[in-house]
Design an enzyme around this catalytic site. Structure first.
Site, PDB file in Angstrom:
ATOM      1  N   ILE A  23       0.839  -1.206   0.000  1.00 41.70           N
ATOM      2  CA  ILE A  23       0.000   0.000   0.000  1.00 41.70           C
ATOM      3  C   ILE A  23       0.871   1.251   0.000  1.00 41.70           C
ATOM      4  CG2 ILE A  23      -1.720   1.333   1.294  1.00 41.70           C
ATOM      5  CD1 ILE A  23      -2.865  -1.332   2.290  1.00 41.70           C
ATOM      6  N   ASP A  67      13.358   2.014  11.417  1.00 41.16           N
ATOM      7  CA  ASP A  67      12.329   1.201  12.068  1.00 41.16           C
ATOM      8  C   ASP A  67      11.449   2.072  12.961  1.00 41.16           C
ATOM      9  OD1 ASP A  67      10.985  -0.797  13.715  1.00 41.16           O
ATOM     10  OD2 ASP A  67      12.541  -2.195  13.043  1.00 41.16           O
ATOM     11  N   ILE A  68      10.141   1.870  12.887  1.00 41.12           N
ATOM     12  CA  ILE A  68       9.226   2.651  13.717  1.00 41.12           C
ATOM     13  C   ILE A  68       9.306   2.281  15.190  1.00 41.12           C
ATOM     14  CG2 ILE A  68       7.588   3.147  11.857  1.00 41.12           C
ATOM     15  CD1 ILE A  68       5.785   0.924  13.046  1.00 41.12           C
ATOM     16  N   TYR A 155      -3.351  -9.493  16.190  1.00 40.03           N
ATOM     17  CA  TYR A 155      -3.310  -8.473  15.138  1.00 40.03           C
ATOM     18  C   TYR A 155      -4.492  -7.519  15.269  1.00 40.03           C
ATOM     19  CZ  TYR A 155      -3.761  -6.267  10.570  1.00 40.03           C
ATOM     20  OH  TYR A 155      -3.908  -5.347   9.566  1.00 40.03           O
TER      21      TYR A 155
END
Length: 324
Positions: A23, A67-68, A155
């Site tokens: 996305i 990296d978040i 999740y």
């Protein structure tokens, strides 16, 4: 396209987390075409450099391999940014059941890092990816915002936590947040490989390779499969929607239902295959049916999806035929 007439100020600077993913890379491409400066933050764990290679020579594109889960990286990525499109996350319900701690770290703590960084860097608006999985075991169709059931996977829990944190950041700090609950997105650049790949790219790849596909359960489960162009439209319209739209979440789908057996049959016909599927056991954590009420997004965001399943699956098949 339903977003062709959407215009951005040429000085607009955006950050796309997960911008090398499925996305995110499609979103980067459209935002660059709209004239925005686009910064992409991705650690390439599930995204691919090949997805953004065409943009690397563009002076309005910047790639940060980071990296978040690292707060300093998030702060750096949010410097001088107007809008954040937060797509970075680990997907897959079954994988989350195997790795709940990993999902908490990446999907919850990572999103909180991004929200706090956006607040500290005075970002104008924070648009983030949520999921239809937050509806859990609710058997009501269509799915309507505010009528969620019991969650069925780590999740789903991470996405619901993200929504609640985003609402708090809106209420406590005034950060304009908009959550987009994606329903089974498919389309170009979606990875068909690996144990946890999404069903449509798996079906297409195996059929192209003259291999039999596996269908979980009886194949009579239904999904509101949503073509990538509809998701791009939703993100752009969420970015430019009036302030009254913020602090909310919205279903993003086409608003239809396709049964897995029918999806495979359409792919078979399109590719001239006669192979029958192999039916295997149900996947833990999966919901049986999914169908979105998109009236809230239509009314408030001006969302008007132009790709139904038939149109989207044709484009997806054509892309995989040319790129696999």
């Amino acid at each position: 396209m339903a977003y062709d007439d959407i215009k951005f100020n040429p000085n607009t600077k955006v950050l796309v987390t997960g911008g090398a993913g499925f996305i995110g890379s499609n979103l980067c491409e459209v935002l660059l075409k709209k004239g925005c400066f686009v910064r992409c933050l991705d650690n390439l764990s599930t995204g691919f450099l090949k997805n953004i290679e065409p943009f690397l020579s563009n002076p309005k594109f910047e790639f940060i391999n980071g990296d978040i889960t690292d707060f300093d990286t998030c702060l750096k990525a949010c410097n001088n940014i107007d809008f954040v499109f937060h797509e970075a996350a680990w997907g897959s319900v079954p994988r989350s059941i195997e790795l709940p701690l990993f999902y908490e770290k990446n999907n919850i703590a990572g999103t909180l890092n991004m929200l706090e960084s956006a607040r500290k860097r005075n970002v104008k608006r924070f648009i983030y990816a949520s999921s239809s999985s937050v509806y859990g075991d609710s058997d009501k169709l269509p799915k309507v915002e505010g009528n969620e059931g019991n969650l069925l996977s780590p999740y789903a829990l991470t996405k619901r936590c993200d929504e609640e944190f985003a609402k708090l950041y809106f209420k406590l700090y005034g950060l304009e947040t908009i959550g987009l609950r994606y329903f089974n997105v498919f389309g170009k650049k979606q990875n068909p490989n690996g144990e946890y790949a999404a069903v449509i790219p798996i079906f297409i790849k195996k059929t192209l390779n003259n291999e039999r596909v596996k269908i979980n359960g009886d194949g009579k489960q239904s999904r509101d499969f949503t073509y990538i162009e509809n998701v791009i439209e939703a993100n752009l319209k969420a970015c430019l929607a009036p302030k009254e739209a913020t602090g909310e979440v919205y279903n993003i789908a086409f608003g239809g239902r396709e049964f897995l057996n029918d999806v495979y049959e359409k792919i078979k016909i399109a590719l001239g295959s006669h192979l029958e599927p192999i039916y295997v056991g149900d996947r833990p954590g999966d919901i049986k049916h999914s169908n979105a009420d998109i009236s809230k997004a239509r009314r408030i965001l001006g969302y008007d999806p132009s790709y139904d399943f038939e149109k989207g699956i044709k484009e997806a098949i054509d892309w995989y035929k040319a790129n696999l």
